[in-house]
Scaffold this motif. Structure first.
Motif, PDB file in Angstrom:
ATOM      1  N   ALA A 135      -3.114  29.841 -17.534  1.00  0.00           N
ATOM      2  CA  ALA A 135      -1.718  28.712 -17.544  1.00  0.00           C
ATOM      3  C   ALA A 135      -0.910  29.657 -16.711  1.00  0.00           C
ATOM      4  CB  ALA A 135      -1.055  28.466 -19.682  1.00  0.00           C
ATOM      5  N   LYS A 136      -0.377  30.755 -16.945  1.00  0.00           N
ATOM      6  CA  LYS A 136       0.278  31.774 -16.008  1.00  0.00           C
ATOM      7  C   LYS A 136       0.521  31.236 -14.560  1.00  0.00           C
ATOM      8  CE  LYS A 136      -2.627  35.633 -14.552  1.00  0.00           C
ATOM      9  NZ  LYS A 136      -2.990  37.072 -15.598  1.00  0.00           N
ATOM     10  N   TYR A 137      -0.269  30.848 -14.196  1.00  0.00           N
ATOM     11  CA  TYR A 137      -0.288  30.540 -12.636  1.00  0.00           C
ATOM     12  C   TYR A 137       0.431  28.948 -12.291  1.00  0.00           C
ATOM     13  CZ  TYR A 137      -3.482  33.770 -11.760  1.00  0.00           C
ATOM     14  OH  TYR A 137      -4.436  35.064 -11.572  1.00  0.00           O
ATOM     15  N   LYS A 138       1.031  28.295 -13.535  1.00  0.00           N
ATOM     16  CA  LYS A 138       1.299  27.358 -13.104  1.00  0.00           C
ATOM     17  C   LYS A 138       3.422  28.045 -12.272  1.00  0.00           C
ATOM     18  CE  LYS A 138       3.483  22.992 -15.854  1.00  0.00           C
ATOM     19  NZ  LYS A 138       3.621  22.490 -16.928  1.00  0.00           N
ATOM     20  N   GLU A 139       3.658  29.321 -12.970  1.00  0.00           N
ATOM     21  CA  GLU A 139       4.587  29.722 -12.570  1.00  0.00           C
ATOM     22  C   GLU A 139       4.623  29.609 -11.038  1.00  0.00           C
ATOM     23  OE1 GLU A 139       6.818  28.929 -14.049  1.00  0.00           O
ATOM     24  OE2 GLU A 139       5.655  28.533 -15.684  1.00  0.00           O
ATOM     25  N   SER A 140       3.424  30.379 -10.405  1.00  0.00           N
ATOM     26  CA  SER A 140       3.794  30.502  -8.968  1.00  0.00           C
ATOM     27  C   SER A 140       4.570  29.799  -8.097  1.00  0.00           C
ATOM     28  CB  SER A 140       2.561  30.276  -8.230  1.00  0.00           C
ATOM     29  OG  SER A 140       0.642  30.106  -8.838  1.00  0.00           O
ATOM     30  N   PRO A 141       4.896  30.618  -7.394  1.00  0.00           N
ATOM     31  CA  PRO A 141       6.376  29.987  -6.397  1.00  0.00           C
ATOM     32  C   PRO A 141       5.739  29.458  -5.719  1.00  0.00           C
ATOM     33  CG  PRO A 141       6.257  32.797  -7.022  1.00  0.00           C
ATOM     34  CD  PRO A 141       4.926  32.188  -7.360  1.00  0.00           C
ATOM     35  N   TYR A 142       4.393  29.883  -5.075  1.00  0.00           N
ATOM     36  CA  TYR A 142       3.954  28.877  -3.927  1.00  0.00           C
ATOM     37  C   TYR A 142       3.688  27.496  -4.699  1.00  0.00           C
ATOM     38  CZ  TYR A 142       0.432  27.084  -0.738  1.00  0.00           C
ATOM     39  OH  TYR A 142      -0.382  26.294   0.760  1.00  0.00           O
ATOM     40  N   LEU A 143       3.783  27.091  -5.495  1.00  0.00           N
ATOM     41  CA  LEU A 143       3.405  26.029  -5.606  1.00  0.00           C
ATOM     42  C   LEU A 143       4.649  25.276  -6.148  1.00  0.00           C
ATOM     43  CD1 LEU A 143       1.027  25.522  -9.402  1.00  0.00           C
ATOM     44  CD2 LEU A 143       0.538  25.410  -7.006  1.00  0.00           C
ATOM     45  N   ARG A 144       6.094  25.888  -6.342  1.00  0.00           N
ATOM     46  CA  ARG A 144       7.346  24.947  -5.879  1.00  0.00           C
ATOM     47  C   ARG A 144       7.845  25.194  -4.620  1.00  0.00           C
ATOM     48  NH1 ARG A 144       8.913  24.869 -11.359  1.00  0.00           N
ATOM     49  NH2 ARG A 144       7.847  25.208 -12.502  1.00  0.00           N
TER      50      ARG A 144
END
Ligand code: ADP
Ligand code: MG
Length: 147
Positions: A135-144
């Motif tokens: 779940a923590k990878y939902k916060e990856s800056p790369y996604l935004r």
């Protein structure tokens, strides 16, 4: 657990094999842009998070597979976003972080059994992505992405 990897680009047209008709649309990325990173990862079914620039961040389950049209040197990248969209998003920037591996590619005796297995893959992805380690990878800056 695998080392997460990151790929992205505009959503391209696939071969239109009717996945949407089957209820399993896959937002293809251009595999030729990722030949190095793909050669490091075995074919099969993975899961992770998908970011669409103008829409949000979604769970996804993804097939990485050999494309027989390209002499077994190219794979296709086919993420199924686990969300119901009202419209297509061809051409939009799609960012993926791939965090887990479910299974190798397999042959199925029927289309029905293939579809059933993909839905099970989707349930596995849904549940796994709620675990803190994924779940923590939902916060990856790369996604935004800033596009
Ligand atoms: P193609 O062969 O062109 O990839 P698909 O039948 O696989 O066609 O449909 C994929 C397209 O459907 C995506 O490019 C996207 O624009 C749209 N789409 C709608 N909902 C989804 C979803 N939940 N996951 C992935 N793509 C979706
Ligand atoms: Mg597709």
């Amino acid at each position: 657990p695998i080392d997460p990897w990151f790929i992205g680009g505009p959503v391209i047209k696939g071969f239109g094999r009717g996945s949407k008709v089957l209820g399993i649309p896959t937002a293809n990325l251009a595999a030729e842009n990722f030949s190095d990173i793909l050669s490091d990862h075995t074919s099969g079914v993975y899961f992770g998070w998908a970011g669409l620039s103008k829409r949000g961040i979604y769970k996804m389950v993804m097939s990485i597979g050999w494309n027989p049209y390209f002499d077994n040197t190219e794979k296709t990248i086919e993420p199924w976003l686990l969300h119901g969209f009202d419209e297509d998003f061809y051409g939009e920037e799609l960012r993926l972080v791939i965090v887990g591996y479910i299974r190798p590619e397999a042959n199925f005796p029927s289309l029905e059994s293939l579809i059933e297995r993909i839905h099970e893959d989707g349930r596995i992805a849904e549940n796994a992505l709620d675990l803190p380690e994924y779940a923590k990878y939902k916060e990856s800056p790369y996604l935004r992405n800033p596009l």
